[in-house]
Design an enzyme around this catalytic site. Structure first.
Site, PDB file in Angstrom:
ATOM      1  N   LYS A  54      -3.706  -1.898  -5.193  1.00 12.16           N
ATOM      2  CA  LYS A  54      -3.983  -0.725  -4.347  1.00 12.16           C
ATOM      3  C   LYS A  54      -5.315  -0.085  -4.752  1.00 12.16           C
ATOM      4  O   LYS A  54      -6.119   0.292  -3.895  1.00 12.16           O
ATOM      5  CB  LYS A  54      -2.833   0.300  -4.465  1.00 12.16           C
ATOM      6  CG  LYS A  54      -1.540  -0.201  -3.821  1.00 12.16           C
ATOM      7  CD  LYS A  54      -0.326   0.648  -4.182  1.00 12.16           C
ATOM      8  CE  LYS A  54       0.953  -0.018  -3.672  1.00 12.16           C
ATOM      9  NZ  LYS A  54       2.185   0.665  -4.089  1.00 12.16           N
ATOM     10  N   GLN A  98       4.512   5.251  -8.061  1.00 10.12           N
ATOM     11  CA  GLN A  98       4.946   3.850  -7.956  1.00 10.12           C
ATOM     12  C   GLN A  98       6.410   3.715  -8.376  1.00 10.12           C
ATOM     13  O   GLN A  98       6.802   4.181  -9.446  1.00 10.12           O
ATOM     14  CB  GLN A  98       4.038   2.963  -8.836  1.00 10.12           C
ATOM     15  CG  GLN A  98       4.327   1.477  -8.724  1.00 10.12           C
ATOM     16  CD  GLN A  98       4.044   0.910  -7.329  1.00 10.12           C
ATOM     17  OE1 GLN A  98       3.043   1.232  -6.716  1.00 10.12           O
ATOM     18  NE2 GLN A  98       4.929   0.070  -6.827  1.00 10.12           N
ATOM     19  N   ASP A 121       2.886   7.556   1.015  1.00  8.64           N
ATOM     20  CA  ASP A 121       3.901   6.491   1.001  1.00  8.64           C
ATOM     21  C   ASP A 121       4.967   6.734   2.069  1.00  8.64           C
ATOM     22  O   ASP A 121       5.768   5.848   2.366  1.00  8.64           O
ATOM     23  CB  ASP A 121       4.582   6.418  -0.371  1.00  8.64           C
ATOM     24  CG  ASP A 121       4.155   5.193  -1.176  1.00  8.64           C
ATOM     25  OD1 ASP A 121       3.591   4.261  -0.576  1.00  8.64           O
ATOM     26  OD2 ASP A 121       4.406   5.178  -2.399  1.00  8.64           O
TER      27      ASP A 121
END
Ligand code: NDP
Length: 295
Positions: A54, A98, A121
């Site tokens: 990412k 994450q 997200d």
């Protein structure tokens, strides 16, 4: 018939180029670069690799990025403090925590602490609700990436029977919700399967579009797939492979070798849904940055 490849890698590169061009024109007219932060807790190799991908994609698209790494023994209070600081930090447009987090941490509470404007997200309950109601908001990156892939390859979804295997909040549930919407891509008749589904094969065999997010290598075999189906393999599984230098390789949930000849379109693993997920995260972050610039 040999299934045509839905090339997520190339599509993601195209998207990243398009995003990079937009960023160039924003900065050329005095605007600021989008800035993504990633919170990485502990030493999980897969999580480290995902965050690495990412951050690399951010650099290629001309974004700023920041990794906030902490040991796995961080307390819930300390992690919530990091989230609170990121929420207030005006230089950060969007951030991700994450997953999975170490067992002692409460990820629901952490995700709920993320400010909705920075929730790139799309995991905050309000983002999920907005998606379900069709209100503006961030779509979770993996389902959004699947929709983009279907769109770019002009795969017909209208009226098709989509069978989703998996009901996680990050893949199975949102892709089911998005594909049954009155939208394009969308307008599918959706069947959703999970570990308690009886006679799974009876369902998968009826799929015009089969989306698999289970996490088991070679779980979908060729006898479970209808001739001419579109197959989207979300799974990422690390399996032993002595022929590789690393001793392992990545594979999806679908027995690609035997399924591909039956389908019209299929995503490979690697190079399918994974890169699309990253491109969608960049799109969300660019969107967050543009909304920040307006407010
Ligand atoms: P989860 O483990 O959260 O969910 C797996 C789902 O599969 C569950 O709903 C489970 O059912 C179902 N399942 C398990 N066994 C069976 C079975 N025998 N028959 C039918 N259904 C079954 O996984 P995720 O959704 O988070 O991830 C799935 C895969 O996708 C993983 O390999 C993950 O690494 C990968 N992934 C890839 C991404 C990408 O960018 N390409 C992004 C996110 C995930 P039940 O609910 O009943 O337990």
């Amino acid at each position: 018939m040999m299934g045509n490849i839905l090339d997520g890698k190339q599509t993601s590169l195209d998207l990243q180029d398009e995003i990079a061009r937009k960023v160039k024109s924003i900065t050329a007219s005095g605007g600021k670069k989008p800035h993504l932060a990633a919170v990485l807790i502990g030493n999980d190799a897969a999580s480290k690799a995902y965050v690495g991908h990412k951050i690399k994609a951010c650099a290629k698209a001309g974004f700023e990025s920041t990794i906030i790494s902490r040991d796995s023994n961080i307390s819930q209070t300390e992690l919530l403090q990091i989230v609170a600081e990121l929420n207030c930090d005006e230089s950060i447009d969007g951030f991700i925590v994450q997953l999975p987090l170490p067992d002692h941490l409460n990820s629901d509470e952490v995700l709920q602490a993320v400010s909705i404007e920075k929730d790139v997200d799309g995991f905050h309950p309000e983002s999920v609700g907005r998606m379900a109601l069709g209100l503006p908001g961030f779509l979770p990156a993996t389902p959004a990436g699947i929709l983009t892939l279907l769109k770019r390859y002009r795969i017909k979804t209208n009226g098709m029977h989509a069978v989703i295997v998996g009901r996680s909040d990050i893949v199975g549930n949102p892709i089911a919700a998005l594909l049954r919407k009155n939208a394009d891509p969308g307008n599918c008749t959706v069947t959703q399967c999970h570990s308690r589904t009886i006679n799974l094969r009876d369902h998968t065999l009826r799929a015009d579009i089969l989306i698999v997010a289970v996490g088991k290598p070679n779980f979908i075999t060729s006898d479970m797939v209808k001739e001419g189906a579109v197959v989207i393999d979300v799974g990422i599984n690390r399996i032993d492979d002595p022929s590789r230098k690393s001793g392992a390789r990545l594979t999806g949930d679908v027995d690609f070798e035997h399924v591909a000849p039956k389908c019209s379109w299929i995503t490979p693993v690697p190079g399918g849904v994974g890169p699309m997920t990253i491109a969608s995260l960049l799109e969300n972050t660019l969107q967050a940055s543009l909304s920040n610039a307006k407010s």
